[in-house]
Write a protein that holds these residues in place. Sequence first.
Motif, PDB file in Angstrom:
ATOM      1  N   ARG A  52      -4.566  -0.346   3.838  1.00 42.76           N
ATOM      2  CA  ARG A  52      -5.274  -1.409   3.121  1.00 42.76           C
ATOM      3  C   ARG A  52      -5.644  -1.021   1.691  1.00 42.76           C
ATOM      4  O   ARG A  52      -5.948  -1.892   0.881  1.00 42.76           O
ATOM      5  CB  ARG A  52      -6.553  -1.767   3.883  1.00 42.76           C
ATOM      6  CG  ARG A  52      -6.331  -2.363   5.258  1.00 42.76           C
ATOM      7  CD  ARG A  52      -5.944  -3.814   5.183  1.00 42.76           C
ATOM      8  NE  ARG A  52      -6.983  -4.612   4.587  1.00 42.76           N
ATOM      9  CZ  ARG A  52      -8.031  -5.099   5.260  1.00 42.76           C
ATOM     10  NH1 ARG A  52      -8.178  -4.843   6.549  1.00 42.76           N
ATOM     11  NH2 ARG A  52      -8.925  -5.854   4.656  1.00 42.76           N
ATOM     12  N   GLN A  53      -5.654   0.279   1.387  1.00 39.52           N
ATOM     13  CA  GLN A  53      -6.120   0.696   0.057  1.00 39.52           C
ATOM     14  C   GLN A  53      -5.373   1.936  -0.401  1.00 39.52           C
ATOM     15  O   GLN A  53      -5.030   2.805   0.403  1.00 39.52           O
ATOM     16  CB  GLN A  53      -7.630   0.991   0.099  1.00 39.52           C
ATOM     17  CG  GLN A  53      -8.238   1.352  -1.250  1.00 39.52           C
ATOM     18  CD  GLN A  53      -9.761   1.467  -1.181  1.00 39.52           C
ATOM     19  OE1 GLN A  53     -10.405   0.857  -0.319  1.00 39.52           O
ATOM     20  NE2 GLN A  53     -10.347   2.238  -2.087  1.00 39.52           N
ATOM     21  N   ILE A  54      -5.106   2.022  -1.703  1.00 34.55           N
ATOM     22  CA  ILE A  54      -4.450   3.179  -2.291  1.00 34.55           C
ATOM     23  C   ILE A  54      -4.929   3.328  -3.727  1.00 34.55           C
ATOM     24  O   ILE A  54      -5.185   2.335  -4.411  1.00 34.55           O
ATOM     25  CB  ILE A  54      -2.913   3.061  -2.235  1.00 34.55           C
ATOM     26  CG1 ILE A  54      -2.245   4.343  -2.720  1.00 34.55           C
ATOM     27  CG2 ILE A  54      -2.422   1.853  -3.011  1.00 34.55           C
ATOM     28  CD1 ILE A  54      -0.741   4.382  -2.501  1.00 34.55           C
ATOM     29  N   ILE A  66      -6.284  -4.389  -0.301  1.00 36.91           N
ATOM     30  CA  ILE A  66      -5.837  -5.644   0.280  1.00 36.91           C
ATOM     31  C   ILE A  66      -6.989  -6.225   1.103  1.00 36.91           C
ATOM     32  O   ILE A  66      -7.419  -5.631   2.094  1.00 36.91           O
ATOM     33  CB  ILE A  66      -4.594  -5.467   1.172  1.00 36.91           C
ATOM     34  CG1 ILE A  66      -3.481  -4.739   0.407  1.00 36.91           C
ATOM     35  CG2 ILE A  66      -4.115  -6.831   1.665  1.00 36.91           C
ATOM     36  CD1 ILE A  66      -2.993  -5.454  -0.830  1.00 36.91           C
ATOM     37  N   ALA A  67      -7.514  -7.377   0.667  1.00 44.43           N
ATOM     38  CA  ALA A  67      -8.633  -8.020   1.348  1.00 44.43           C
ATOM     39  C   ALA A  67      -8.182  -8.604   2.685  1.00 44.43           C
ATOM     40  O   ALA A  67      -6.989  -8.664   3.000  1.00 44.43           O
ATOM     41  CB  ALA A  67      -9.217  -9.112   0.459  1.00 44.43           C
ATOM     42  N   ASP A  68      -9.150  -9.052   3.468  1.00 45.27           N
ATOM     43  CA  ASP A  68      -8.855  -9.558   4.812  1.00 45.27           C
ATOM     44  C   ASP A  68      -7.889 -10.739   4.795  1.00 45.27           C
ATOM     45  O   ASP A  68      -7.096 -10.914   5.732  1.00 45.27           O
ATOM     46  CB  ASP A  68     -10.157  -9.971   5.519  1.00 45.27           C
ATOM     47  CG  ASP A  68     -11.039  -8.772   5.846  1.00 45.27           C
ATOM     48  OD1 ASP A  68     -10.506  -7.640   5.886  1.00 45.27           O
ATOM     49  OD2 ASP A  68     -12.256  -8.963   6.039  1.00 45.27           O
ATOM     50  N   ASP A  69      -7.967 -11.557   3.737  1.00 48.53           N
ATOM     51  CA  ASP A  69      -7.082 -12.732   3.671  1.00 48.53           C
ATOM     52  C   ASP A  69      -5.769 -12.437   2.970  1.00 48.53           C
ATOM     53  O   ASP A  69      -4.983 -13.353   2.692  1.00 48.53           O
ATOM     54  CB  ASP A  69      -7.795 -13.893   2.972  1.00 48.53           C
ATOM     55  CG  ASP A  69      -8.163 -13.585   1.523  1.00 48.53           C
ATOM     56  OD1 ASP A  69      -7.984 -12.413   1.102  1.00 48.53           O
ATOM     57  OD2 ASP A  69      -8.613 -14.499   0.813  1.00 48.53           O
ATOM     58  N   HIS A 120       0.791  -7.138   0.338  1.00 48.83           N
ATOM     59  CA  HIS A 120       0.426  -6.096   1.291  1.00 48.83           C
ATOM     60  C   HIS A 120       0.957  -4.761   0.794  1.00 48.83           C
ATOM     61  O   HIS A 120       1.763  -4.701  -0.138  1.00 48.83           O
ATOM     62  CB  HIS A 120       0.980  -6.400   2.684  1.00 48.83           C
ATOM     63  CG  HIS A 120       2.473  -6.435   2.751  1.00 48.83           C
ATOM     64  ND1 HIS A 120       3.205  -7.596   2.568  1.00 48.83           N
ATOM     65  CD2 HIS A 120       3.419  -5.457   2.968  1.00 48.83           C
ATOM     66  CE1 HIS A 120       4.489  -7.336   2.677  1.00 48.83           C
ATOM     67  NE2 HIS A 120       4.651  -6.048   2.919  1.00 48.83           N
ATOM     68  N   LEU A 121       0.493  -3.692   1.405  1.00 48.06           N
ATOM     69  CA  LEU A 121       0.981  -2.346   1.138  1.00 48.06           C
ATOM     70  C   LEU A 121       1.930  -1.955   2.260  1.00 48.06           C
ATOM     71  O   LEU A 121       1.609  -2.127   3.443  1.00 48.06           O
ATOM     72  CB  LEU A 121      -0.182  -1.347   1.072  1.00 48.06           C
ATOM     73  CG  LEU A 121      -1.209  -1.549  -0.049  1.00 48.06           C
ATOM     74  CD1 LEU A 121      -2.391  -0.616   0.152  1.00 48.06           C
ATOM     75  CD2 LEU A 121      -0.580  -1.313  -1.405  1.00 48.06           C
ATOM     76  N   ALA A 146       4.289   0.947   4.362  1.00 51.64           N
ATOM     77  CA  ALA A 146       3.861   2.190   5.012  1.00 51.64           C
ATOM     78  C   ALA A 146       3.706   3.347   4.036  1.00 51.64           C
ATOM     79  O   ALA A 146       2.967   4.304   4.309  1.00 51.64           O
ATOM     80  CB  ALA A 146       4.857   2.556   6.114  1.00 51.64           C
ATOM     81  N   ASP A 147       4.391   3.290   2.891  1.00 52.54           N
ATOM     82  CA  ASP A 147       4.309   4.371   1.911  1.00 52.54           C
ATOM     83  C   ASP A 147       3.424   4.041   0.719  1.00 52.54           C
ATOM     84  O   ASP A 147       3.414   4.771  -0.281  1.00 52.54           O
ATOM     85  CB  ASP A 147       5.719   4.711   1.413  1.00 52.54           C
ATOM     86  CG  ASP A 147       6.619   5.213   2.541  1.00 52.54           C
ATOM     87  OD1 ASP A 147       6.151   6.086   3.307  1.00 52.54           O
ATOM     88  OD2 ASP A 147       7.754   4.738   2.659  1.00 52.54           O
ATOM     89  N   GLY A 148       2.700   2.934   0.792  1.00 54.64           N
ATOM     90  CA  GLY A 148       1.757   2.597  -0.262  1.00 54.64           C
ATOM     91  C   GLY A 148       2.334   1.810  -1.421  1.00 54.64           C
ATOM     92  O   GLY A 148       1.678   1.663  -2.454  1.00 54.64           O
ATOM     93  N   TYR A 149       3.525   1.270  -1.267  1.00 48.35           N
ATOM     94  CA  TYR A 149       4.093   0.405  -2.304  1.00 48.35           C
ATOM     95  C   TYR A 149       3.524  -1.007  -2.143  1.00 48.35           C
ATOM     96  O   TYR A 149       3.390  -1.504  -1.015  1.00 48.35           O
ATOM     97  CB  TYR A 149       5.615   0.350  -2.203  1.00 48.35           C
ATOM     98  CG  TYR A 149       6.322   1.593  -2.680  1.00 48.35           C
ATOM     99  CD1 TYR A 149       6.992   1.612  -3.902  1.00 48.35           C
ATOM    100  CD2 TYR A 149       6.332   2.755  -1.908  1.00 48.35           C
ATOM    101  CE1 TYR A 149       7.656   2.751  -4.338  1.00 48.35           C
ATOM    102  CE2 TYR A 149       6.987   3.906  -2.331  1.00 48.35           C
ATOM    103  CZ  TYR A 149       7.647   3.897  -3.548  1.00 48.35           C
ATOM    104  OH  TYR A 149       8.297   5.029  -3.981  1.00 48.35           O
ATOM    105  N   VAL A 150       3.221  -1.653  -3.263  1.00 46.37           N
ATOM    106  CA  VAL A 150       2.645  -2.996  -3.233  1.00 46.37           C
ATOM    107  C   VAL A 150       3.768  -4.027  -3.178  1.00 46.37           C
ATOM    108  O   VAL A 150       4.705  -3.988  -3.974  1.00 46.37           O
ATOM    109  CB  VAL A 150       1.762  -3.246  -4.472  1.00 46.37           C
ATOM    110  CG1 VAL A 150       1.153  -4.645  -4.420  1.00 46.37           C
ATOM    111  CG2 VAL A 150       0.660  -2.192  -4.566  1.00 46.37           C
ATOM    112  N   VAL A 151       3.642  -4.962  -2.243  1.00 42.85           N
ATOM    113  CA  VAL A 151       4.607  -6.053  -2.104  1.00 42.85           C
ATOM    114  C   VAL A 151       3.873  -7.367  -2.366  1.00 42.85           C
ATOM    115  O   VAL A 151       2.884  -7.673  -1.697  1.00 42.85           O
ATOM    116  CB  VAL A 151       5.234  -6.081  -0.703  1.00 42.85           C
ATOM    117  CG1 VAL A 151       6.224  -7.237  -0.589  1.00 42.85           C
ATOM    118  CG2 VAL A 151       5.925  -4.756  -0.396  1.00 42.85           C
TER     119      VAL A 151
END
Length: 608
Positions: A2-4, A417-420, A457-458, A460-465
């Motif tokens: 959720r965060q990086i 990444i917030a809950d929504d 979303h992030l 598995a490796d922390g890339y932002v999509v």
Amino acid sequence: MRQIAAPRLAPPLVSGGLADSVFSTALEDPRRPQFSLLRDDGPPQEVSSSRFRDEVMAVARGFLAYGVAAGDRVIVMSRTRYEWTLIAYALWTLGAEVVPVYPTSSAEQVRWILYDTDAVGVVVENEHNAMTVAAAYGARTDLTRLWELDSGGLDVLIEAGASVRDEDVHQLRASVAPWHTAVICYTSGTTGRPKGCIITHSNLASESDNLLVGWAPVLTPPGQQHSLLAFLPLAHCYGLMVVVSSVRGGINIAHQPDVSPSALLPALAAFQPTIMYAVPYIFERIFAKARVNAQDGGHTALFERAARTAIRYAASVQRHAAGEGPGPGPRMRLMHKVYDRLVYAKVRAVLGGRVRNAVSGGSPLSRDLGLFYQGCGITVYNGYGLTETAAAVTAQPLGAVRHGTVGKPLPGNAVYIADDGEIWVAGDVVFAGYLNNRKATEAVLRDGWFATGDLGHLDADGYVVITGRKKDIIITSAGKSVSPQTLEEELRAHPLISGCLVIGDNRPYVTALITLDPEALASWQVLKGRSLSAPAEAALDEELHGHIQRAVSRANSRVSRAESIRAFRILPHEFGATQGLLTPSLKVRRAAVMEAYAQDVEELYAAR
């Protein structure tokens, strides 16, 4: 995940402002080429760092002579040109604030910005801009500080400042602090009245310095000076950041005001930059131009095979770098080498022949397009940011590009990444708030985080999509949520399609408005032995309609049945900025298009 976050690589600005780098560079390396002035009748004219410093001082003295001082706001309404950059640094030298305005802005938009900023002066490019400003002022008679570049406005400033002492300018420069406002940059927005984002000297310096340190192998390799053709609008924070970071990094800059392919491509070929910053639209148009050239030369099949090979080759390299495959096999490497000589070298030549690294921002670049350029030998680092973050907040890491994402946080930034699913960001680049709009500021700044309004979303490796924009999410009358981005990107990749707007809010199903690329259409008509006709007439061609229908069907295969496009209409013209249907950063104004083509939309649904 959720965060990086990524740690800073460059210390934050602790004193002074953006203009200080101009004076320090001129002192350390006075002969270093800082700018190149492009000319039609000969090679570019070099502007050294010392000459730029002297011209900044001369213009700053002129502004001071007219009473412009620290904290004052001056509007700059011009296309991208050397004088724009010169004026900005002259104002920053005095501690004044730059208010960029797009030269295509209406009188009503200028009127709002004049009122909101209480600007004390206006710099315009030409008489047309001056007339727009005059119309914006209306009955007011206090417009005494207006300088028109095409009518000798700089000369007027320089002459006025001839008697002003340098010491008076330096005294003001010494009083500038990192937290002072450098720019009031208005969001171009796709709907509603634009908001003035307060960008500080520290915001832009942090963005630039961390980028220059983190990307040093690409931007400032030892022993050579990189060059850049600045053609993005400087009224957009992305374009402004590119120039500021280049000045701070000692990159040689040339300015190009016209971004139409007929003007931009010859400028790239002539100047031969070593790195390029652009928006996805530019990369799409260059690809489309290469495809049309191949068709006109009778090499359509060759180009399509080469494009597919480039994408597969780059994807294989990317998987191998991630430890997920062996990389390209011998046959693919051989095919890639052959196509490099026949096709890819020509693509690189379009950009001047020396570009091996490029940056895309403003909106997500499609995965296939990124892979295509990678396969052609040009790494496109896709990034993500907003005006409120002084441009980029994430970008592809060096040596670990993952096309289809917008990378990871740049040094000094964090993503949550917030809950929504909304993307929140934090870091030294986050703006100070909206001018005169406390309510809007409080709505997006939350305990040190900026709520972007974008969804993603992030991995598995922390890339932002990035998956879409909250305000663009379509809710059908059946309650189905649809993100239009996937469908629109897929359709724009078709060689005949230049634009697409997916519709369906409060409607029973999803439809689309589609525009055709006139040049690609003309080439297709020649290949088919058709008489050349405009898109409005060509849309009646059954075979053409079938091509577009198949493209829509392919796009639909990427989404669920409820999200698929059930009907579409080919529009008679492309979406254009001059018609108010595109933002100056070339994003579609959804509300404006819906209003302009309201009848077409109603007919789409009435027909079913």
